[in-house]
Design an enzyme around this catalytic site. Structure first.
Site, mmCIF file in Angstrom:
data_model
loop_
_atom_site.group_PDB
_atom_site.id
_atom_site.type_symbol
_atom_site.label_atom_id
_atom_site.label_comp_id
_atom_site.label_asym_id
_atom_site.label_seq_id
_atom_site.Cartn_x
_atom_site.Cartn_y
_atom_site.Cartn_z
ATOM 1 N N THR B 44 0.751 -1.264 0.000
ATOM 2 C CA THR B 44 0.000 0.000 0.000
ATOM 3 C C THR B 44 0.767 1.291 0.000
ATOM 4 O O THR B 44 1.812 1.444 0.629
ATOM 5 C CB THR B 44 -0.926 0.075 1.241
ATOM 6 O OG1 THR B 44 -1.729 -1.057 1.284
ATOM 7 C CG2 THR B 44 -1.801 1.286 1.205
ATOM 8 N N ASP B 60 -3.678 3.448 -3.474
ATOM 9 C CA ASP B 60 -3.474 2.559 -4.619
ATOM 10 C C ASP B 60 -4.461 1.395 -4.458
ATOM 11 O O ASP B 60 -5.294 1.404 -3.551
ATOM 12 C CB ASP B 60 -2.023 2.067 -4.656
ATOM 13 C CG ASP B 60 -1.759 1.042 -3.574
ATOM 14 O OD1 ASP B 60 -1.375 -0.084 -3.912
ATOM 15 O OD2 ASP B 60 -1.954 1.377 -2.385
ATOM 16 N N ARG B 62 -3.516 -2.241 -4.868
ATOM 17 C CA ARG B 62 -2.921 -3.591 -4.905
ATOM 18 C C ARG B 62 -2.949 -4.219 -3.522
ATOM 19 O O ARG B 62 -2.520 -3.598 -2.549
ATOM 20 C CB ARG B 62 -1.482 -3.510 -5.408
ATOM 21 C CG ARG B 62 -0.753 -4.863 -5.355
ATOM 22 C CD ARG B 62 0.682 -4.760 -5.815
ATOM 23 N NE ARG B 62 0.767 -4.507 -7.258
ATOM 24 C CZ ARG B 62 1.935 -4.325 -7.909
ATOM 25 N NH1 ARG B 62 3.067 -4.355 -7.227
ATOM 26 N NH2 ARG B 62 1.952 -4.120 -9.197
ATOM 27 N N LYS B 76 -9.312 0.501 -0.910
ATOM 28 C CA LYS B 76 -8.673 0.771 0.382
ATOM 29 C C LYS B 76 -9.230 1.995 1.081
ATOM 30 O O LYS B 76 -8.813 2.311 2.192
ATOM 31 C CB LYS B 76 -7.165 0.962 0.183
ATOM 32 C CG LYS B 76 -6.521 -0.271 -0.413
ATOM 33 C CD LYS B 76 -5.032 -0.155 -0.475
ATOM 34 C CE LYS B 76 -4.479 -1.303 -1.312
ATOM 35 N NZ LYS B 76 -3.027 -1.242 -1.446
ATOM 36 N N GLY B 90 -1.803 -2.046 5.917
ATOM 37 C CA GLY B 90 -1.495 -3.083 6.895
ATOM 38 C C GLY B 90 -2.241 -4.352 6.543
ATOM 39 O O GLY B 90 -2.441 -4.668 5.384
ATOM 40 N N SER B 172 3.635 0.925 2.832
ATOM 41 C CA SER B 172 5.008 0.651 2.395
ATOM 42 C C SER B 172 5.490 1.712 1.410
ATOM 43 O O SER B 172 6.680 1.972 1.293
ATOM 44 C CB SER B 172 5.083 -0.741 1.765
ATOM 45 O OG SER B 172 4.104 -0.837 0.742
ATOM 46 N N ASP B 209 7.407 1.420 -5.318
ATOM 47 C CA ASP B 209 7.288 0.455 -4.237
ATOM 48 C C ASP B 209 6.635 -0.806 -4.789
ATOM 49 O O ASP B 209 5.628 -0.738 -5.475
ATOM 50 C CB ASP B 209 6.437 1.053 -3.104
ATOM 51 C CG ASP B 209 6.144 0.030 -2.028
ATOM 52 O OD1 ASP B 209 4.976 -0.045 -1.595
ATOM 53 O OD2 ASP B 209 7.074 -0.691 -1.634
ATOM 54 N N SER B 212 2.908 -1.660 -3.718
ATOM 55 C CA SER B 212 1.772 -0.869 -4.202
ATOM 56 C C SER B 212 1.706 -0.969 -5.707
ATOM 57 O O SER B 212 2.736 -1.111 -6.376
ATOM 58 C CB SER B 212 1.941 0.599 -3.822
ATOM 59 O OG SER B 212 2.399 0.730 -2.525
#
Lengths: 246, 277
Positions: B44, B60, B62, B76, B90, B172, B209, B212
């Site tokens: 995330t 995002d 994913r 999300k 998380g 992240s 990242d 994500s």
């Protein structure tokens, strides 16, 4: 059809009588008059005022410690009418509820929510056989962030309501009819007018010419800094203005 | 007697009864060479920003399960109340259930008070619940909304600490997104500029990242108005094949065609019923 007969306990604990009455709750209302005091509260355009008698029966009593006006939060105060010990207990519970609300929800408890909470607690006493109703009437005055000046009253039966003006105590009915006449004429009072109307209501109904030491006045305004209990000098100013007007 | 909140398990904290068993099972699995399935995390990048008229939340889409993408388009940004939304990073189950519990309790509170719920109230409820579980609930949240006191934005960490700030990022990809915010954030931005900034911040997380990816969701909350834009941008559209390995008819020339029908007779027929017990 035969009337159900009670076992005689309906006067002793809060269970229904055959006529559908709760005698204990009715006795609680009578207990409010035991104190022999009357309180009046009026909501103005940008303020709320609560006025009550201050009777110090004994010369040895320290008048500073005798009060029926209590601060619940920064922006909510209350005037208690009735049995003093029950009043103190309810005030303590109201302060706890307000603080708990602030902790749980992150904002100051609105006046109507506090009154609803105290009324719900009072209602429990009208159902639980183990606890008697409290013999006192709470009048809340406060400033709501969203809705402005608020005036609420809750009684031993667990009933609560918002008011434009209200009274409690021995001369409740006379004070209420006096207030009704005044409210009919005018609804948005200024700060000075509100205080003077409240004091003159008490003075008329009780036929007493008040000295500053015989009155307690609590106010909250949109301009000011929360709930304030007026000092004797400030009360004197209003009494003088009132006598000049008459 | 009616209570003001939805039923939560009355026992406080987690039950650690199965820890010994789980450790044993993990040892057994490792002996064979495999490993136990991991909890689905959201990896995330989530972020939020306060602009002139309200708040904008971005995320995002994913969801990862270890090193595999479990959901290419998960949502999300969770609804807390019509004027308050919450992004969650998380463990996916933790963020989903936590936000649902608080959303439900907040609705009860709003019905009881008769007022629009406040962001500070949602913040208190979330942090007190997360602190009660001492960080075992892996939910890092970005909470934003508009109430009677204006727009508010909070970031809430799994152990229960919160920060009230004009711009926040979590997850992240938070460092990538925060780099974009730190460079270009200004107070009192216009809506279009703010949306572009949030989009760029999430895009930075998506492209830099591994946790994500996929699309960018936005949620614009202003006084009396809500814009839930899903997706705001499909940053990672699945590509279209440019070539084809199939040969078209006619590539190989047909010289002659012979058709031989095979007449088969049924010799034996037996029916075996399947054991469906």
């Amino acid at each position: 059809m035969s009337r159900g007969s009670s076992a005689g306990f309906d006067r002793h604990i809060t269970i229904f009588s055959p006529e559908g009455r709760l005698y204990q709750v009715e006795y609680a209302f009578k207990a409010i008059n035991q104190g022999g005091l009357t309180s009046v509260a009026i909501r103005g355009k940008d303020c709320v005022v609560a006025v009550t008698q201050k009777k110090v029966p004994d010369k040895l009593l320290d008048a500073m410690t005798v009060t029926h006006l209590y601060k619940i939060t920064e922006n909510i105060g209350c005037v208690m009418t009735g049995m003093t010990a029950d009043s103190r207990s309810q005030v303590q519970r109201a302060r706890y509820e307000a603080a708990n609300w602030m902790y749980k929800y992150g904002y100051e408890i609105p006046v109507d929510m506090l009154c609803k909470r105290m009324a719900d607690i009072s209602q429990v006493y009208t159902q639980n056989a183990e606890m008697r109703p409290l013999g006192c009437c709470m009048i809340f005055v406060g400033l709501d962030e969203e809705l402005g000046p608020q005036l609420y009253k809750c009684d031993p039966a667990g009933y609560f309501c918002g008011f434009k003006a209200t009274a409690a105590g021995v001369k409740q009915t006379e004070a209420t009819s006096y207030l009704e006449k005044k409210v009919k004429k005018k609804l948005d009072w200024t700060y000075e007018q509100t205080i003077e109307t409240a004091i003159s209501c008490l003075a008329t109904v009780l036929s007493i010419d008040f000295k500053p030491s015989e009155l307690e006045v609590g106010i909250i305004t949109t301009k000011g800094s929360g709930f304030k209990i007026l000092s004797e000098n400030e009360i004197d100013v209003h009494l003088v203005a009132l006598s000049e007007r008459e | 007697m009616a209570t003001l909140i939805v039923n939560q398990p009355p026992v406080g904290g987690f039950s650690f009864d199965h820890c010994k068993r789980n450790a044993y099972l993990l040892g057994e699995a490792n002996k064979v060479g495999s490993s136990l399935p991991t909890a689905r995390k959201t990896g995330t990048t989530i972020c939020g920003i306060v602009f002139k008229d309200g708040v904008i939340l971005g995320a995002d889409t994913r969801a990862t399960e270890g090193m595999v993408v479990a959901d290419k388009n998960c949502s999300k940004i969770h609804h807390i109340s019509p004027n308050i939304y919450c992004c969650g990073a998380g463990t996916a189950a933790d963020t989903e259930m936590t936000t649902q519990i608080i959303s439900s309790n907040l609705e009860l509170h709003a019905l009881s008070t008769g007022r629009v719920p406040r962001v500070a109230t949602a913040n208190r409820m979330l942090k007190q619940m997360l602190f009660r579980y001492q960080g075992h609930i892996g939910a890092a949240l970005v909470l934003g909304g508009v109430d009677c006191n204006g727009p508010h934005l909070y970031s809430i960490y799994p152990h229960g600490s919160t920060d009230k700030l004009p711009y926040v990022t979590m997850g992240s990809g938070s460092l990538a997104a925060m780099a974009v915010f730190e460079d270009r954030y200004k107070p009192d931005m216009e809506e279009e500029d703010a949306k572009r900034l949030v989009r760029d911040a999430i895009a930075a997380g998506i492209f830099n990242d591994l946790g994500s990816g996929s699309n960018i969701d936005l949620c614009v909350i202003t006084k009396g108005n809500l814009d839930y834009i899903r997706p705001h941008e499909e940053a990672n559209k699945k590509g279209v094949r440019t070539g084809d390995y199939k040969y078209k008819r006619g590539t190989t020339g047909v010289l002659s065609k012979v058709v031989t029908p095979l007449n088969l007779e049924v010799v034996e027929e037996s029916v075996l019923t399947m054991d469906t017990s």
